[in-house]
Design an enzyme around this catalytic site. Structure first.
Site, PDB file in Angstrom:
ATOM      1  CG  ASN A  12      -1.777   1.220   1.449  1.00  0.00           C
ATOM      2  OD1 ASN A  12      -1.819   1.890   0.287  1.00  0.00           O
ATOM      3  ND2 ASN A  12      -2.393   1.470   2.561  1.00  0.00           N
ATOM      4  CE  LYS A  14      -0.143   3.445   4.692  1.00  0.00           C
ATOM      5  NZ  LYS A  14      -0.098   3.605   5.913  1.00  0.00           N
ATOM      6  CG  HIS A  99      -5.972   1.507   4.605  1.00  0.00           C
ATOM      7  ND1 HIS A  99      -5.669   2.655   5.431  1.00  0.00           N
ATOM      8  CD2 HIS A  99      -5.155   0.654   4.541  1.00  0.00           C
ATOM      9  CE1 HIS A  99      -4.503   2.484   5.884  1.00  0.00           C
ATOM     10  NE2 HIS A  99      -4.041   1.001   5.282  1.00  0.00           N
ATOM     11  CD  GLU A 101      -3.459   5.339   6.504  1.00  0.00           C
ATOM     12  OE1 GLU A 101      -3.012   5.576   5.289  1.00  0.00           O
ATOM     13  OE2 GLU A 101      -2.395   4.994   7.309  1.00  0.00           O
ATOM     14  CD  GLU A 169      -3.621  -2.765   6.897  1.00  0.00           C
ATOM     15  OE1 GLU A 169      -2.789  -2.672   6.776  1.00  0.00           O
ATOM     16  OE2 GLU A 169      -4.513  -2.000   6.482  1.00  0.00           O
ATOM     17  N   GLY A 175       2.125   1.750  10.823  1.00  0.00           N
ATOM     18  CA  GLY A 175       3.123   3.147  10.427  1.00  0.00           C
ATOM     19  C   GLY A 175       3.995   3.169  11.386  1.00  0.00           C
ATOM     20  CB  SER A 217       4.752  -1.950  12.307  1.00  0.00           C
ATOM     21  OG  SER A 217       4.218  -0.669  12.801  1.00  0.00           O
TER      22      SER A 217
HETATM   23  C1  PEP Z   1      -1.228   0.248   6.143  1.00  0.00           C
HETATM   24  O1  PEP Z   1      -1.501   1.230   6.555  1.00  0.00           O
HETATM   25  O2  PEP Z   1      -1.954  -0.674   5.400  1.00  0.00           O
HETATM   26  C2  PEP Z   1       0.130  -0.408   6.632  1.00  0.00           C
HETATM   27  C3  PEP Z   1       0.187  -1.652   6.948  1.00  0.00           C
HETATM   28  O3  PEP Z   1       0.984   0.526   6.999  1.00  0.00           O
HETATM   29  P1  PEP Z   1       2.517   0.096   7.695  1.00  0.00           P
HETATM   30  O4  PEP Z   1       3.024  -0.999   7.215  1.00  0.00           O
HETATM   31  O5  PEP Z   1       3.279   1.477   7.546  1.00  0.00           O
HETATM   32  O6  PEP Z   1       2.166  -0.098   9.311  1.00  0.00           O
END
Ligand code: PEP
Length: 258
Positions: A12, A14, A99, A101, A169, A175, A217
């Site tokens: 992803n 973003k 998602h 976000e 998630e 993040g 993460s």
């Molecule tokens: C995400 O936002 O889908 C995600 C998994 O982010 P990160 O790997 O940066 O935690």
């Protein structure tokens, strides 16, 4: 347990990278590495404006492309939106929906449900993202996850499940550094819970065929443990998917884990 034929590895991106030239460079490196894998299917979800070009130039038997969101209508006066059919038309095969976000910008479970139906009708495979903001000792987060799942899937027939992937998630794990990722044990517990909700709704066979991914993460140092001990069928990677070295290592590690 769902039969493991391959792992999914979703990137992803973003709102990155800033330039098409960099997106091409990242996709080119990912393609070379993805094509060396035998057990991993990598799917890059770039910003929508880069999708058509990247999918046309870099798709392969081991690398596919998807969008980070889509709208629930096919056409009309919806400024700024992208229809599911537009994604398939430029060789996108997947879409992330729900998602955290997007939800933070006001998307509701009901909107996610409408988008999910539209995306499936257009032939996309949907990665439905669910995840709690925080964990509580009483286990209220489980009811929250169940609510997100049940509302998104309300009225969806078993026949449509073949194109559904669920990405768990936990928002609190997104993040950050690898040390903030969920433990593989907790991933396993939660994936069992998600599977139970799917089973109650669709029966054993259909529920067990739905791939469940973990995201939050993920890094080279935790990827193998998360999939193996977490018993998930793949990973959704955010910031590390923009680091070619780290993302290549995650791919190689998953490929060696199956
Ligand atoms: C995400 O936002 O889908 C995600 C998994 O982010 P990160 O790997 O940066 O935690």
């Amino acid at each position: 347990m769902a039969e493991r034929k391959q792992y999914y590895l979703f990137a992803n991106w973003k709102l990155h990278p800033a330039r098409l030239a960099e997106a091409r460079m990242l996709a080119g490196i990912a393609k070379k590495r993805a094509n060396r894998c035998t057990q991993v299917l990598t799917v890059i979800c770039p910003p929508a404006i880069f999708l058509a070009e990247l999918a046309a130039r870099y798709s392969s038997h081991r690398l596919s492309f998807g969008a980070q969101d889509c709208f629930f209508e096919e056409r009309g006066a919806f400024t700024g939106e992208i229809a599911a059919q537009m994604i398939t038309d430029v060789r996108g095969q997947y879409v992330l929906l729900g998602h955290s976000e997007r939800r933070a910008l006001g998307e509701t479970d009901e909107t996610v449900a409408k988008k999910l139906r539209a995306a499936l009708a257009a032939g996309l495979t949907v990665v439905l993202c669910i995840g709690e903001r925080e964990r509580d000792e009483e286990g209220r987060y489980l009811a929250f996850l169940e609510g997100e799942l049940r509302t998104a899937l309300a009225g969806l027939s078993r026949q449509k499940l073949g194109k559904l992937i669920v990405a768990y998630e936990p928002i609190w794990a997104i993040g950050k550094g690898a040390e903030s990722a969920m433990s593989a044990h907790e991933v396993h517990e939660t994936s069992l819970f998600i599977r139970k909700v799917l089973r109650e709704r669709y029966g054993e066979k259909a529920a067990f065929a739905v791939p469940i991914l973990y995201g939050g993460s993920v890094a080279p140092e935790n990827a193998a443990t998360l999939v193996r001990d977490g018993e998930v069928q793949g990973l959704l990677v955010g910031h590390k998917s923009l680091d070619p070295r780290a993302f290549g290592e995650i791919m190689a590690t998953l490929d060696a884990s199956l």
